[in-house]
Design an enzyme around this catalytic site. Structure first.
Site, PDB file in Angstrom:
ATOM      1  N   HIS A 122       0.817  -0.988  -0.128  1.00  0.00           N
ATOM      2  CA  HIS A 122      -0.098  -0.159  -0.032  1.00  0.00           C
ATOM      3  C   HIS A 122       0.859   1.151   0.069  1.00  0.00           C
ATOM      4  O   HIS A 122       1.962   1.202   0.534  1.00  0.00           O
ATOM      5  CB  HIS A 122      -0.850   0.081   1.368  1.00  0.00           C
ATOM      6  CG  HIS A 122      -1.921   0.875   1.456  1.00  0.00           C
ATOM      7  ND1 HIS A 122      -1.643   2.289   1.654  1.00  0.00           N
ATOM      8  CD2 HIS A 122      -3.198   0.946   1.146  1.00  0.00           C
ATOM      9  CE1 HIS A 122      -2.883   2.851   1.749  1.00  0.00           C
ATOM     10  NE2 HIS A 122      -3.804   2.171   1.428  1.00  0.00           N
ATOM     11  N   ASP A 199       3.103  -4.790   8.009  1.00  0.00           N
ATOM     12  CA  ASP A 199       2.002  -3.834   8.012  1.00  0.00           C
ATOM     13  C   ASP A 199       0.468  -4.775   8.127  1.00  0.00           C
ATOM     14  O   ASP A 199       0.492  -5.673   7.232  1.00  0.00           O
ATOM     15  CB  ASP A 199       1.977  -3.162   6.583  1.00  0.00           C
ATOM     16  CG  ASP A 199       0.784  -2.422   6.217  1.00  0.00           C
ATOM     17  OD1 ASP A 199      -0.534  -2.684   7.079  1.00  0.00           O
ATOM     18  OD2 ASP A 199       0.321  -1.934   5.151  1.00  0.00           O
ATOM     19  N   GLN A 202      -4.277  -5.234   7.005  1.00  0.00           N
ATOM     20  CA  GLN A 202      -5.500  -6.270   6.573  1.00  0.00           C
ATOM     21  C   GLN A 202      -5.417  -7.588   6.998  1.00  0.00           C
ATOM     22  O   GLN A 202      -6.182  -8.689   6.610  1.00  0.00           O
ATOM     23  CB  GLN A 202      -5.343  -6.426   4.789  1.00  0.00           C
ATOM     24  CG  GLN A 202      -5.358  -5.324   4.086  1.00  0.00           C
ATOM     25  CD  GLN A 202      -6.861  -4.840   4.011  1.00  0.00           C
ATOM     26  OE1 GLN A 202      -7.929  -5.355   4.293  1.00  0.00           O
ATOM     27  NE2 GLN A 202      -7.241  -3.440   3.708  1.00  0.00           N
ATOM     28  N   LYS A 225     -10.370  -0.833  10.735  1.00  0.00           N
ATOM     29  CA  LYS A 225     -10.601  -1.988   9.826  1.00  0.00           C
ATOM     30  C   LYS A 225     -10.647  -3.274  10.576  1.00  0.00           C
ATOM     31  O   LYS A 225     -11.190  -4.195   9.958  1.00  0.00           O
ATOM     32  CB  LYS A 225      -9.180  -2.017   9.069  1.00  0.00           C
ATOM     33  CG  LYS A 225      -9.009  -1.123   8.082  1.00  0.00           C
ATOM     34  CD  LYS A 225      -7.843  -1.409   7.033  1.00  0.00           C
ATOM     35  CE  LYS A 225      -7.070  -0.190   6.452  1.00  0.00           C
ATOM     36  NZ  LYS A 225      -7.992   0.086   5.219  1.00  0.00           N
ATOM     37  N   CYS A 363      -4.866   2.576  -3.597  1.00  0.00           N
ATOM     38  CA  CYS A 363      -3.609   3.119  -3.174  1.00  0.00           C
ATOM     39  C   CYS A 363      -2.283   2.027  -3.353  1.00  0.00           C
ATOM     40  O   CYS A 363      -1.666   1.811  -2.385  1.00  0.00           O
ATOM     41  CB  CYS A 363      -3.691   3.170  -1.536  1.00  0.00           C
ATOM     42  SG  CYS A 363      -4.762   4.621  -1.297  1.00  0.00           S
TER      43      CYS A 363
HETATM   44  N1  PMP Z   1      -1.814  -0.731   4.420  1.00  0.00           N
HETATM   45  C1  PMP Z   1      -2.691  -1.375   4.048  1.00  0.00           C
HETATM   46  C2  PMP Z   1      -2.362  -2.883   3.541  1.00  0.00           C
HETATM   47  C3  PMP Z   1      -3.891  -0.987   3.659  1.00  0.00           C
HETATM   48  O1  PMP Z   1      -5.057  -1.801   3.214  1.00  0.00           O
HETATM   49  C4  PMP Z   1      -4.346   0.202   4.334  1.00  0.00           C
HETATM   50  C5  PMP Z   1      -5.704   0.729   4.326  1.00  0.00           C
HETATM   51  N2  PMP Z   1      -6.300   0.504   3.124  1.00  0.00           N
HETATM   52  C6  PMP Z   1      -3.450   1.019   4.878  1.00  0.00           C
HETATM   53  C7  PMP Z   1      -2.049   0.528   5.168  1.00  0.00           C
HETATM   54  C8  PMP Z   1      -3.430   2.114   5.566  1.00  0.00           C
HETATM   55  O2  PMP Z   1      -4.490   2.210   6.533  1.00  0.00           O
HETATM   56  P1  PMP Z   1      -5.159   3.580   7.247  1.00  0.00           P
HETATM   57  O3  PMP Z   1      -5.549   4.566   6.249  1.00  0.00           O
HETATM   58  O4  PMP Z   1      -6.076   3.265   8.182  1.00  0.00           O
HETATM   59  O5  PMP Z   1      -3.736   4.429   7.965  1.00  0.00           O
END
Ligand code: PMP
Length: 406
Positions: A122, A199, A202, A225, A363
């Site tokens: 991401h 990270d 997910q 999430k 993203c």
């Molecule tokens: N890493 C991953 C794998 C994600 O899916 C996401 C959210 N789509 C993020 C980071 C960023 O998370 P946040 O916007 O809650 O900081």
């Protein structure tokens, strides 16, 4: 076995209608809906336990402080961290990664040093490193994947050099659903004496995560999430590493003493929690973790895997369907395109039929470039989704296909 109908009653929004159609919420990868218990915790927090925490001598402040620190212990137990000091509250995954990127680079990296990331990251796990690259001249190296969307372990091994300082990878891809073999990735990095950041945005909502078993130095996730509130998240870090890193932000809470000549910093975890923390959010996040814990992470994972299998099978029956991400180990994320129907058109038409999916690059533009596409349609499932909803979704996708006369 999960009782899905009674679970759904805990989530009032799931009985809403959109465009007069029952809402089918398949955008859980972006954020999850909140059970009553979490919303009530927030309400109760502001109505009954609200006072700024730490330092306060009065009753309410002490009660609020206790609730916040109890929430930290709940997170500690949930991740099986060794101590509550290893749990730092942040605004979310993004802030947690920025914290590590900034503090780790300051303490442990100089120009020419390298960070290994993967092709499926991401932007939150790419851009913070690029900002440090511009500041400090560090470089990024990228683990490639195979055609099923699995990281190539041999290529990963080859990326290490004497300049490698950190590995930063997603546990589960938000686009492909791939569950990366984190334990193996960590072992390989440790053989080279390199620490690892995972990270977990997910993964934490969908599977049991044990940080002592996986053994990374840093593990991060977002509250929203995992059925908790927005604006709160977690950085887990091994104590010896958090001790080594300098503070990320300065302000209240994070100091021991301040004078104009010299300031000393507070101990862990407060060193990394400058300013008034989201002490209502932390207790609501703890409530969310208790909620999923009650359902059982193993049961959640098994049920969602079955939903994914069912949806994948259904989608494969549709002419022109292309699925992105066919890893052997996959979380409940289904990214796809149908023929040359634009992902945005598909998303808008599904929306009109009451089905919420996400469209676009999610993203993860470098991943889109690797796949040679601009974007996908992504359905991401939760334990409150049902096979009946998937039937409606598959029929709707096929209806859209026919509208484009494919
Ligand atoms: N890493 C991953 C794998 C994600 O899916 C996401 C959210 N789509 C993020 C980071 C960023 O998370 P946040 O916007 O809650 O900081």
């Amino acid at each position: 076995m999960l009782d899905i109908q009674s679970i759904r009653e805990d989530f009032p929004i799931l009985s809403h209608k959109v465009y007069n159609k029952p809402l089918i919420y398949f955008d859980n990868g972006a954020t999850t809906q909140k059970p009553r218990a979490v919303v009530e915790k927030i309400e109760n927090g502001y109505y009954n336990v609200n006072a700024n925490i730490h330092r306060g001598v009065h009753f309410l402040s002490q009660e609020a402080t206790e609730a916040h620190e109890e929430a930290r212990k709940t997170v500690q137990r949930f991740l099986n961290a060794r101590s509550a000091q290893e749990i730092i509250f942040t605004r979310g995954t993004t802030e947690s990664i920025n914290l590590v990127a900034s503090s780790f680079t300051d303490a442990c990296m100089s120009a020419g040093d390298e960070v290994i990331v993967s092709v499926m990251e991401h932007h939150s796990n790419i851009v913070p490193w690029q900002i440090q690259a511009a500041r400090k001249g560090i470089c990024l190296k990228v683990i490639p994947m195979n055609e099923r969307g699995e990281l190539q372990i041999d290529a990963y091994r080859q990326l290490f050099s004497e300049r490698t300082r950190l590995v930063a990878v997603a546990h589960v891809s938000n686009v492909l659903g791939t569950i990366n073999p984190v334990k193996e990735l960590v072992e390989i990095a440790h053989e080279q004496g390199v620490p690892v950041l995972i990270d977990g945005a997910q993964s934490v909502p969908h599977m049991k995560v044990d940080v002592q078993e996986l053994d990374p130095e840093f593990y991060v996730f977002s509250g929203h999430k995992v059925y908790g509130p927005t604006g709160i998240g977690v950085l887990y870090g091994k104590e010896e590493w958090l001790d080594r890193l300098p503070p990320y932000q300065g302000g209240g809470e994070m100091i021991a003493t301040v004078s104009f000549e010299k300031t000393t910093f507070n101990e862990l975890p407060f060193k990394f929690e400058a300013g008034t923390p989201d002490y209502i959010g932390s207790t609501a996040l703890a409530e969310a973790l208790r909620y999923v814990d009650r359902l059982g992470m193993e049961q959640i994972a098994a049920y969602e895997t079955e939903l994914l299998r069912y949806a994948t099978e259904g989608l494969r029956t549709i002419a022109g369907a292309r699925i992105f991400g066919e890893a052997a180990q996959k979380g409940a994320v289904l990214s796809f395109l149908i023929g040359d129907i634009h992902h945005y058109d598909m998303g808008m038409l599904l929306d009109r039929l009451g089905i919420a999916v996400r469209t676009g690059h999610h993203c993860a533009q470098p991943l889109m470039q690797a796949l040679g596409i601009e974007g996908t349609v992504r359905a991401s499932f939760s334990f409150y989704n049902t096979k009946e909803e998937i039937d409606t979704f598959i029929a709707a996708v096929d209806r859209v296909r026919k509208m484009f006369s494919l």
